[in-house]
Design an enzyme around this catalytic site. Sequence first.
Site, short mmCIF file in Angstrom:
data_model
loop_
_atom_site.label_atom_id
_atom_site.label_comp_id
_atom_site.label_asym_id
_atom_site.label_seq_id
_atom_site.Cartn_x
_atom_site.Cartn_y
_atom_site.Cartn_z
N TYR A 146 77.14 28.30 31.82
CA TYR A 146 76.10 29.34 31.77
C TYR A 146 74.78 28.75 32.22
O TYR A 146 74.38 27.69 31.74
CB TYR A 146 75.97 29.89 30.35
CG TYR A 146 74.97 31.01 30.24
CD1 TYR A 146 75.19 32.22 30.87
CD2 TYR A 146 73.80 30.87 29.49
CE1 TYR A 146 74.28 33.27 30.78
CE2 TYR A 146 72.88 31.91 29.39
CZ TYR A 146 73.13 33.10 30.03
OH TYR A 146 72.21 34.13 29.95
N ASP A 246 70.61 21.30 34.93
CA ASP A 246 70.13 22.36 34.07
C ASP A 246 69.97 21.76 32.69
O ASP A 246 70.95 21.54 31.97
CB ASP A 246 71.12 23.53 34.06
CG ASP A 246 70.66 24.65 33.13
OD1 ASP A 246 69.72 24.43 32.34
OD2 ASP A 246 71.24 25.74 33.20
N LYS A 273 63.66 27.04 26.86
CA LYS A 273 63.90 26.97 25.41
C LYS A 273 62.90 26.10 24.64
O LYS A 273 61.79 26.52 24.39
CB LYS A 273 65.33 26.53 25.16
CG LYS A 273 66.34 27.48 25.85
CD LYS A 273 67.56 27.71 25.05
CE LYS A 273 68.62 28.43 25.84
NZ LYS A 273 69.19 29.58 25.19
C1 LIG Z 1 72.10 26.01 30.05
C2 LIG Z 1 71.26 27.26 30.18
N1 LIG Z 1 70.58 27.49 31.31
C3 LIG Z 1 69.80 28.56 31.47
C4 LIG Z 1 69.67 29.51 30.47
C5 LIG Z 1 68.80 30.71 30.65
O1 LIG Z 1 67.68 30.65 29.84
P1 LIG Z 1 66.91 31.98 29.38
O2 LIG Z 1 67.79 32.68 28.39
O3 LIG Z 1 65.62 31.50 28.80
O4 LIG Z 1 66.70 32.78 30.62
C6 LIG Z 1 70.36 29.31 29.26
C7 LIG Z 1 70.24 30.28 28.15
O5 LIG Z 1 70.93 30.24 27.18
C8 LIG Z 1 71.18 28.16 29.12
O6 LIG Z 1 71.88 27.96 27.99
#
Ligand SMILES: Cc1ncc(COP(=O)(O)O)c(C=O)c1O
Length: 438
Positions: A146, A246, A273
């Site tokens: 994700y 990421d 986050k």
């Molecule tokens: C690994 C990862 N990347 C990107 C995101 C996207 O972040 P946001 O929910 O702040 O858009 C998340 C969200 O849970 C994530 O877990």
Amino acid sequence: MPSYPDSCPRSRELFERARKVMPGGNTRTTVYIDPFPIYAVRGEGCRVWDVDGNAYYDCINNFTAMIHGYGQPEAVKAVGKQLPHGTAFGAPTLSEIELAELLISRLPSADHIRFANSGTEGVMMAIKAARAYTGRAKIVKIEGAYHGSYDFAEVSLDSNPQNWGDLPASTAYAKGTPQGVLDDVMVVPFNDSEALEAVFKTHGREIAGVLIDPMPNRAGLIPARQDYLEALVEAAHAQGALVIFDEVISFRLSHSGAQGLWSIKPDLTALGKIIGGGFPVGAVAGSAEVMKVFDPTLGKPALPHGGTFTANPVTMRAGLAAMEGLTPEAFAHLDKIGQHLRDGTNAALAKHRLTGRCVGLGSMFKVHFTGNPITDYRSVYPSAAERRKLNTFHKGLLDRGVLSASYGLFALSTPMTETDAENILSAIDDTLKLIAHQ
Ligand SMILES: Cc1ncc(COP(=O)(O)O)c(C=O)c1O
């Protein structure tokens, strides 16, 4: 004591009210629970209370974002100081420079950073930066991982045995995903150097970058192998493609994130986050050479990027307070209670003769009720019986005062003491016992 859902009549009422104005009463897919979610009313330290007055140890922490739990005094003070002076301007502020300096000092790979309002945007800007820098369209991503809601990042997020086929076949997450999106994303299994090398061999010169979360939560929360990450960097660089980490979640693994832990220098890093101290945030960071695609001082940049609330001083000040609170000692504490909970959960699984394993690193862990060797998304894809166990685990923990993610993820926070960790473990043990007797 009634158990969920009977323990939550006010949440049920709120859900019925929400259904009248939101599709399925929901504005965020991830927080939906069947038959209805519990509505939070307040948090304090590592605990959260619902509208019915039930208290929980919060082991979701807003899906890993609230690493200091609720009401971190420094963040509360910093936000309180900023609010009367203005929350967002059509001009930059000192606060963004200060947070940028702190993050750059912690990220071994990054010279420059740029803020956004969500992790989704951070990932999107990283993908677009890789494309702008290389002049190529395709990206490589890990099956089941994700990365937020950008179309390209969502590909093969929830593939299933009926549609997953032979990789690198791509599957759409949302109905209506354009075929062009699927064509431009090459999907590979996690921790498999050969599959990655094969994709680079065939499509290397079309690939802008490889997007990887070194411990992908939805793909199993399995830590990457060191040799895999090294091979990944080599395969990408040999073809002139970039490596994008990421670290929206994995930045909570250490003082310098996953890249510090694994001693890998990606070309670009997406953040989100925890760096916003509880407020909406995202960022992309990288080497000065790559990040110059955003530089507007020499005319229109290769990659223009705006955002009305980007780098607003409330987020920046809260983020600064949160990050300053994440000292090496804070990480050592999180590592200690995290390891205790992983070990304790594995011991409880064995004690109750349940097939399964608890995996993860640092402040995060996840329970899989599978007997397969755990390697990648497919190896942990739950069967119908495993899904039922996960559901009982999640709801059983709610009844025992622990809030976890419905798919088995736990994320700890700095205010949790060793006694709190022990109480969480005892709730886990009790719930596993319940599952064993079903
Ligand atoms: C690994 C990862 N990347 C990107 C995101 C996207 O972040 P946001 O929910 O702040 O858009 C998340 C969200 O849970 C994530 O877990």
